[in-house]
Design a protein around this motif. Structure first.
Motif, PDB file in Angstrom:
ATOM      1  N   CYS A  64       0.807  -1.222   0.000  1.00  0.00           N
ATOM      2  CA  CYS A  64       0.000   0.000   0.000  1.00  0.00           C
ATOM      3  C   CYS A  64       0.842   1.274   0.000  1.00  0.00           C
ATOM      4  O   CYS A  64       0.315   2.365  -0.245  1.00  0.00           O
ATOM      5  N   GLN A  86      -4.731   1.101   3.823  1.00  0.00           N
ATOM      6  CA  GLN A  86      -4.607   2.174   2.854  1.00  0.00           C
ATOM      7  C   GLN A  86      -4.970   3.525   3.453  1.00  0.00           C
ATOM      8  O   GLN A  86      -4.291   4.532   3.211  1.00  0.00           O
ATOM      9  N   ARG A  87      -6.023   3.555   4.252  1.00  0.00           N
ATOM     10  CA  ARG A  87      -6.418   4.823   4.883  1.00  0.00           C
ATOM     11  C   ARG A  87      -5.409   5.247   5.942  1.00  0.00           C
ATOM     12  O   ARG A  87      -5.168   6.447   6.132  1.00  0.00           O
ATOM     13  N   ILE A 135      -8.318  -2.011   3.100  1.00  0.00           N
ATOM     14  CA  ILE A 135      -8.827  -0.635   3.090  1.00  0.00           C
ATOM     15  C   ILE A 135      -8.371   0.123   4.325  1.00  0.00           C
ATOM     16  O   ILE A 135      -7.976   1.305   4.261  1.00  0.00           O
TER      17      ILE A 135
END
Length: 214
Positions: free
Chosen positions: A82, A211-212, A208
């Motif tokens: 990522c 990634q955030r 997710i």
């Protein structure tokens, strides 16, 4: 020119290499304490699921070392996959470990609920050690890729290779699910539900979240 700070990256930071060395030592400890661990893990991954562990005792230090190895490799894989640019921080790495632990906890709860609802406790108790062995083999395969990405370069090609390994792992897990739980066409919806709730949704949420965070 000597006063110009280096841009933070896996190549410029020292801690990723030291971390990978520590993870390798964990794998060595696990192999010494449980000599058949590696062989059995690959046998489980690349053959038809079968009961291969018997009633052999588990060494607590070997088991802990193996868990640390898997956890560390998975967290580093997510970080490198990522990561685009910016500070490559060990603090972020430990936060990713917390995300992975949350994934494991969520998966354990879902496994318990599905086993209770569909009365599959016996099957699940047999399947989960096999699943853990698949994760071990998967992390061992990932380890050299991570070394290359840390010491040579986190390139798009290497990320695609990580993705290919991850896809092969998912396919293997699905195959093992079918081998273990298939009992006719009526069982296919349950297998699909199992794969969706235990693999696809939690893993997607984990990626997710990373990634955030990054």
């Amino acid at each position: 020119m000597d006063n110009i700070p280096l841009i933070s990256s896996p190549l410029s930071e020292a801690w990723p290499s030291w971390l990978m060395l520590c993870l390798l030592l964990c794998l060595v400890v696990a192999s010494v304490q449980q000599p058949d661990t590696i062989r059995m893990s690959f046998r489980t991954t690349f053959s038809r699921m079968e009961r291969i562990y018997g009633d052999s005792a588990v060494n607590i230090w070997g088991a802990i070392a193996l868990v640390v190895f898997r956890l560390g490799v998975i967290a580093m894989t997510l970080y490198l996959a990522c990561y685009e640019q910016g500070h490559f921080s060990i603090l972020t790495y430990f936060l990713i470990i917390l995300i992975v632990l949350a994934f494991v906890a969520l998966k354990s709860v879902i496994v318990w609920l599905l086993s209770y609802v569909f009365e599959l406790k016996g099957n699940t108790n047999f399947y989960m050690p096999q699943y853990s062995s698949i994760w071990t083999a998967f992390c061992i395969v990932l380890y050299p890729f991570l070394l290359i990405m840390i010491n040579i370069g986190n390139t798009a090609v290497m990320r695609w290779m990580l993705l290919a390994v991850a896809i092969l792992f998912c396919i293997d897990v699905i195959v093992k699910l079918v081998q273990h739980y298939y009992s006719g066409l009526n069982s296919l919806p349950y297998i699909a539900l199992y794969a969706l709730t235990l693999e696809i949704i939690p893993m997607t949420a984990m990626v997710i979240g990373v990634q955030r965070l990054i």
